[in-house]
Enzyme design. Structure first.
Site, PDB file in Angstrom:
ATOM      1  N   LYS A   1      24.339  -1.139  39.128  1.00  0.00           N
ATOM      2  CA  LYS A   1      24.536  -2.025  37.981  1.00  0.00           C
ATOM      3  C   LYS A   1      25.146  -3.365  38.386  1.00  0.00           C
ATOM      4  O   LYS A   1      24.946  -4.364  37.713  1.00  0.00           O
ATOM      5  CB  LYS A   1      25.421  -1.338  36.935  1.00  0.00           C
ATOM      6  CG  LYS A   1      24.747  -0.154  36.254  1.00  0.00           C
ATOM      7  CD  LYS A   1      25.595   0.421  35.144  1.00  0.00           C
ATOM      8  CE  LYS A   1      26.689   1.321  35.648  1.00  0.00           C
ATOM      9  NZ  LYS A   1      26.230   2.642  36.085  1.00  0.00           N
TER      10      LYS A   1
ATOM     11  N   LYS B   1      37.627  -4.718  46.692  1.00  0.00           N
ATOM     12  CA  LYS B   1      37.854  -5.140  45.307  1.00  0.00           C
ATOM     13  C   LYS B   1      38.698  -6.410  45.251  1.00  0.00           C
ATOM     14  O   LYS B   1      38.462  -7.289  44.413  1.00  0.00           O
ATOM     15  CB  LYS B   1      38.554  -4.024  44.522  1.00  0.00           C
ATOM     16  CG  LYS B   1      37.727  -2.766  44.303  1.00  0.00           C
ATOM     17  CD  LYS B   1      36.610  -2.998  43.323  1.00  0.00           C
ATOM     18  CE  LYS B   1      35.887  -1.694  43.003  1.00  0.00           C
ATOM     19  NZ  LYS B   1      34.728  -1.900  42.095  1.00  0.00           N
TER      20      LYS B   1
ATOM     21  N   LYS C   1      21.039  -0.744  47.687  1.00  0.00           N
ATOM     22  CA  LYS C   1      20.729   0.364  46.794  1.00  0.00           C
ATOM     23  C   LYS C   1      20.801  -0.075  45.347  1.00  0.00           C
ATOM     24  O   LYS C   1      21.400  -1.096  45.008  1.00  0.00           O
ATOM     25  CB  LYS C   1      21.694   1.524  47.050  1.00  0.00           C
ATOM     26  CG  LYS C   1      23.138   1.258  46.680  1.00  0.00           C
ATOM     27  CD  LYS C   1      24.009   2.488  46.958  1.00  0.00           C
ATOM     28  CE  LYS C   1      25.450   2.242  46.536  1.00  0.00           C
ATOM     29  NZ  LYS C   1      26.303   3.427  46.765  1.00  0.00           N
TER      30      LYS C   1
END
Length: 331
Positions: free
Chosen positions: A197, A111, A194
């Site tokens: 969103k 992140k 995969k």
């Protein structure tokens, strides 16, 4: 009966990956386990959603949980923020989590690299909040993917550390759990990785997508110019489309197009049209229920209220016992 806990962040509509990778298994789990399925709206605050977006996406996930077949009478469906005991336990467990171990978490480092301008304390302590989601209900089984297994290991660390610190045998250890032996990987339409969103709407087939939208997305999916020799290995983008067909189509349909590919006779237009129609059929039952449930505000309010009450009853017992163990007693 063992307890299962799982949550989905309220970051938008659910897609085929969520359905085949999680929701379809949740429906089976609720028949055999004490299940808590929550919408992780507190977790989603790390990305600073607008109030309107947050409220809308929480509602959408509740609708899609129900449409997928999760029964509020058999399972506890609740919104994370409706159970303030989770935030209270999060405070206590943060006193028991150390900077070094939090900074070493793989998800935190990822992140930081992806969003260097938004390295907030919530991201750093995400594993603690996830641990509290599990520990608050004393869950022993947690359906998670590979990317969350480190967080589950940290949950065991925090629970065991609490037990040692206060010399109790209170929190149980929780472990990764899949209802089926074979995990289903649902690839995206963008030719790599995969379905998710983060790769954009064009990569995802959402459970609420109309047949027209599904057809357009599939026809625009990444492909190539076709095989040049018999039985050649499929490139990732083509293998992804075949993997999707394996999930939503019949075995005969899959074998038909696989044979065409291996004989250099495949026409991607025909292949994609078949894949799109099979996706439309596969998602139709859930899509119809999404439309019906979305229109029933009274039913949604009832489900959310019931879930909050059931989850709070479980969480309140834990908080009272934790306070007693820590020594936070009324004088």
């Amino acid at each position: 009966m063992e307890t299962v806990v799982s949550g989905i962040r309220s970051t938008g509509k659910l897609h085929l990956g969520n359905y085949y990778g999680a929701l379809s298994n949740f429906v089976k789990m609720q028949e055999e386990y004490n299940c808590f399925f929550f919408i992780a709206d507190l977790h989603s605050l790390t990305t600073h959603p607008t109030p309107g977006d947050l409220s809308r996406t929480v509602r959408q996930v509740v609708v899609e949980y129900l449409a997928a077949g999760i029964d509020p009478e058999k399972s506890t469906i609740y919104v994370q923020s409706d159970v303030p005991q989770v935030a209270e336990l999060y405070l206590y467990m943060n006193m028991n989590a150390y900077l070094g171990e939090l900074e070493r978490a793989t998800a935190f480092k990822d992140k930081v690299r992806a969003n260097p301008d938004n390295v907030n304390a919530g991201l750093l302590t995400y594993p603690v909040l996830m641990a509290c989601d599990i520990l608050i209900h004393h869950a022993t089984k947690v359906p998670v993917g590979k990317d969350q297994e480190q967080h589950l290991e940290m949950t065991r660390t925090f629970g065991n550390r609490f037990n040692r610190l206060y010399q109790v045998d209170y929190f149980k250890e929780s472990f990764a759990f899949s209802y089926s032996d074979k995990l289903v990987k649902i690839p995206g339409l963008d030719g790599q990785g995969k379905m998710g969103k983060s790769n954009g709407d064009a990569s995802c087939i959402y459970l609420s997508d109309s047949p027209e939208v599904i057809r357009k997305k599939v026809m625009r999916a990444v492909s190539d110019s076709g095989p040049t020799e018999p039985n050649q290995a499929k490139p990732e983008s083509i293998q992804n489309l075949f993997d999707l067909m394996k999930v939503v189509s019949s075995e005969d349909t899959y074998s038909h197009f696989d044979d065409l590919y291996n004989n250099c006779a495949i026409r991607y237009g025909d292949f994609k049209k078949q894949l799109a129609e099979d996706m439309v059929l596969a998602t139709e039952p859930v899509r119809s229920r999404i439309e019906a449930i979305s229109a029933d505000d009274a039913y949604l309010s009832k489900v959310i209220k019931l879930g909050a009450e059931k989850a709070a009853a479980s969480a309140d017992r834990t908080i009272k016992e934790v306070r007693e163990i820590i020594g936070l007693k009324k004088i």
